[in-house]
Design a protein around this motif. Sequence first.
Motif, PDB file in Angstrom:
ATOM      1  N   ALA A 225     -30.042 -42.491   9.955  1.00 53.69           N
ATOM      2  CA  ALA A 225     -29.788 -43.495  10.999  1.00 53.69           C
ATOM      3  C   ALA A 225     -29.166 -44.750  10.400  1.00 53.69           C
ATOM      4  N   PRO A 226     -28.117 -45.294  11.014  1.00 49.73           N
ATOM      5  CA  PRO A 226     -27.522 -46.545  10.513  1.00 49.73           C
ATOM      6  C   PRO A 226     -28.385 -47.763  10.802  1.00 49.73           C
ATOM      7  N   ILE A 227     -29.160 -47.706  11.916  1.00 53.04           N
ATOM      8  CA  ILE A 227     -30.072 -48.796  12.290  1.00 53.04           C
ATOM      9  C   ILE A 227     -31.404 -48.167  12.661  1.00 53.04           C
ATOM     10  N   LEU A 228     -32.478 -48.656  12.072  1.00 56.21           N
ATOM     11  CA  LEU A 228     -33.792 -48.054  12.272  1.00 56.21           C
ATOM     12  C   LEU A 228     -34.825 -49.141  12.560  1.00 56.21           C
ATOM     13  N   TYR A 229     -35.637 -48.909  13.574  1.00 56.87           N
ATOM     14  CA  TYR A 229     -36.680 -49.858  13.970  1.00 56.87           C
ATOM     15  C   TYR A 229     -38.023 -49.289  13.521  1.00 56.87           C
ATOM     16  N   VAL A 230     -38.746 -50.047  12.707  1.00 51.96           N
ATOM     17  CA  VAL A 230     -39.947 -49.532  12.047  1.00 51.96           C
ATOM     18  C   VAL A 230     -41.117 -50.466  12.316  1.00 51.96           C
ATOM     19  N   ASP A 231     -42.270 -49.871  12.582  1.00 46.55           N
ATOM     20  CA  ASP A 231     -43.490 -50.661  12.767  1.00 46.55           C
ATOM     21  C   ASP A 231     -44.674 -49.764  12.473  1.00 46.55           C
ATOM     22  N   GLU A 232     -45.855 -50.345  12.378  1.00 42.10           N
ATOM     23  CA  GLU A 232     -47.064 -49.576  12.093  1.00 42.10           C
ATOM     24  C   GLU A 232     -48.263 -50.249  12.751  1.00 42.10           C
ATOM     25  N   THR A 233     -49.278 -49.453  13.060  1.00 41.70           N
ATOM     26  CA  THR A 233     -50.513 -49.983  13.623  1.00 41.70           C
ATOM     27  C   THR A 233     -51.667 -49.131  13.135  1.00 41.70           C
ATOM     28  N   GLY A 234     -52.864 -49.684  13.187  1.00 43.25           N
ATOM     29  CA  GLY A 234     -54.032 -48.987  12.655  1.00 43.25           C
ATOM     30  C   GLY A 234     -54.490 -47.837  13.534  1.00 43.25           C
ATOM     31  N   ILE A 235     -55.044 -46.808  12.902  1.00 43.55           N
ATOM     32  CA  ILE A 235     -55.653 -45.676  13.594  1.00 43.55           C
ATOM     33  C   ILE A 235     -56.712 -45.096  12.665  1.00 43.55           C
ATOM     34  N   HIS A 236     -57.759 -44.519  13.206  1.00 41.36           N
ATOM     35  CA  HIS A 236     -58.842 -43.996  12.377  1.00 41.36           C
ATOM     36  C   HIS A 236     -58.742 -42.472  12.268  1.00 41.36           C
ATOM     37  N   VAL A 237     -58.984 -41.972  11.061  1.00 40.65           N
ATOM     38  CA  VAL A 237     -59.078 -40.541  10.796  1.00 40.65           C
ATOM     39  C   VAL A 237     -60.414 -40.312  10.120  1.00 40.65           C
ATOM     40  N   GLN A 238     -61.282 -39.525  10.763  1.00 41.92           N
ATOM     41  CA  GLN A 238     -62.650 -39.318  10.274  1.00 41.92           C
ATOM     42  C   GLN A 238     -63.373 -40.653  10.061  1.00 41.92           C
ATOM     43  N   GLY A 239     -63.082 -41.619  10.914  1.00 44.94           N
ATOM     44  CA  GLY A 239     -63.748 -42.914  10.848  1.00 44.94           C
ATOM     45  C   GLY A 239     -63.170 -43.868   9.829  1.00 44.94           C
ATOM     46  N   GLU A 240     -62.186 -43.424   9.038  1.00 44.28           N
ATOM     47  CA  GLU A 240     -61.577 -44.279   8.021  1.00 44.28           C
ATOM     48  C   GLU A 240     -60.255 -44.846   8.523  1.00 44.28           C
ATOM     49  N   LYS A 241     -59.954 -46.075   8.112  1.00 44.71           N
ATOM     50  CA  LYS A 241     -58.741 -46.751   8.564  1.00 44.71           C
ATOM     51  C   LYS A 241     -57.501 -46.098   7.967  1.00 44.71           C
ATOM     52  N   HIS A 242     -56.605 -45.688   8.846  1.00 44.23           N
ATOM     53  CA  HIS A 242     -55.286 -45.194   8.463  1.00 44.23           C
ATOM     54  C   HIS A 242     -54.244 -46.002   9.240  1.00 44.23           C
ATOM     55  N   TRP A 243     -52.984 -45.638   9.039  1.00 45.21           N
ATOM     56  CA  TRP A 243     -51.892 -46.324   9.729  1.00 45.21           C
ATOM     57  C   TRP A 243     -50.949 -45.306  10.326  1.00 45.21           C
ATOM     58  N   ILE A 244     -50.595 -45.529  11.573  1.00 43.27           N
ATOM     59  CA  ILE A 244     -49.587 -44.687  12.199  1.00 43.27           C
ATOM     60  C   ILE A 244     -48.272 -45.462  12.188  1.00 43.27           C
TER      61      ILE A 244
END
Length: 448
Positions: A225-244
């Motif tokens: 992609a020539p232009i890409l929009y990127v962001d992230e937010t928290g999510i839990h996996v097995q109760g542990e903090k991850h990022w989507i």
Amino acid sequence: MHQDEIIKQLQEQNEQLKLENELLKARVSEIEPLKAKIRELEARLAQYENSHTPPSLRRGRNRKKDRDTNNKGKPGQKVGHKGVTRPYVAPDKQVEVTMDRCPDCGAELGSPFRIDSKIVEEIPEPQPIMVTEYKIAHYKCPCCQKEVAAKDPSCPQEGKFGNNVIALATIFKYEDRLPHRKIHDAMMRLYRLKISPATILDLTRRAADAIQPEYDAILRKIRRAPILYVDETGIHVQGEKHWIWTFTTPSETFFVIRKSRGMKVLMEVLTRRFKGIIVCDGWKPYARFTNCIQRCWAHLLRESKDIAEKFEEAIPLHNALKELYDLLTKALENDPPPEVRRYLCHLAREALRNWISKEYSIEKVQKFIGKINNGFSYWFTFVIHPGVEPTNNRAERALRPQVVLRKILGTLRNEKGTSIHERIMTTLATWGQRGLDCLQMLTAKLAS
């Protein structure tokens, strides 16, 4: 006054003061826990309401209809508003609605003098499931001696539920955001099909396996992609903090869930060969990954507004930033040529440099100036490069369904569920962007 009486009076006053002192100490001991609780609540509130919180999500805000006390207009559509009427569809059948006799006096009515037409759209009653037995022929190849089994597109390779069941259960969960128990209820109500929550999870796994090639194809397009929009937010996996993480363009959206919020996720997804421009917020890993960045002006203006509401010396700065942004976006509406864009960028950089070089006495304002200065090279990429948006709103919109699902799911249970979530949400989001029917597309992928 006699000396003994004076001493006695002073002793009484002393006792009274001691009593009042003890009462004050008791009150202070009661107040201190309250102060600590207030500080704790304020800290918790700051996690949800700060300069990075969009105005639409701020709690307790005054809504427009509450603020606009001088508006005396009537509710509803304004004069001159063009209405939209639902278009008629071609009927599948016609029903003659006639009468022989008058319902009041019983006289014969004869032929009607007028016939009106009324088209009604209706859904069929809940249908029972169709149970099909497939007799699969097996052959032995006379050339290579391998056993070959015949295939039918409507017969799934795994399990006893058909492609329509798999696709509908997947859409119920990821598009309609229904928990497994609600999917079970919907299947029973619509088709009298009894299906357990564990089976529903396995159906989504089969759907995710079927769309794996589509998921891989979307990843390849994201990397180019020539232009890409990127962001992230928290999510839990097995109760542990991850990022989507979301990586999105106008026609594709790609999701991954990782334990890291750092640059190694960017390296894994985009690789070092990525040459495009990333539109993002001020999170540091982006600047370490590439210098082709457009920082989000929506974040900048929200933060400047928040500081201006607290400190008077920041008001001119906020107004200047807002005016600069409005002038630039208006100047770019007609897509000026490159030389005009370069001149606009030069003027904008000089204007911004002038404001951040001023003296500010308040520490929080100074820190905000430091943020602007640290990202100075990334605020005007959108001015030079056509097609680059000045905000990261596109990526934030892509994450909103994930935030809703996060509240419903609570936590993803394991690595298997995480992989299913990534693949299905990526594919459904991309199909939706392209205006495709997700149910039809998923059914077709299962049959292919």
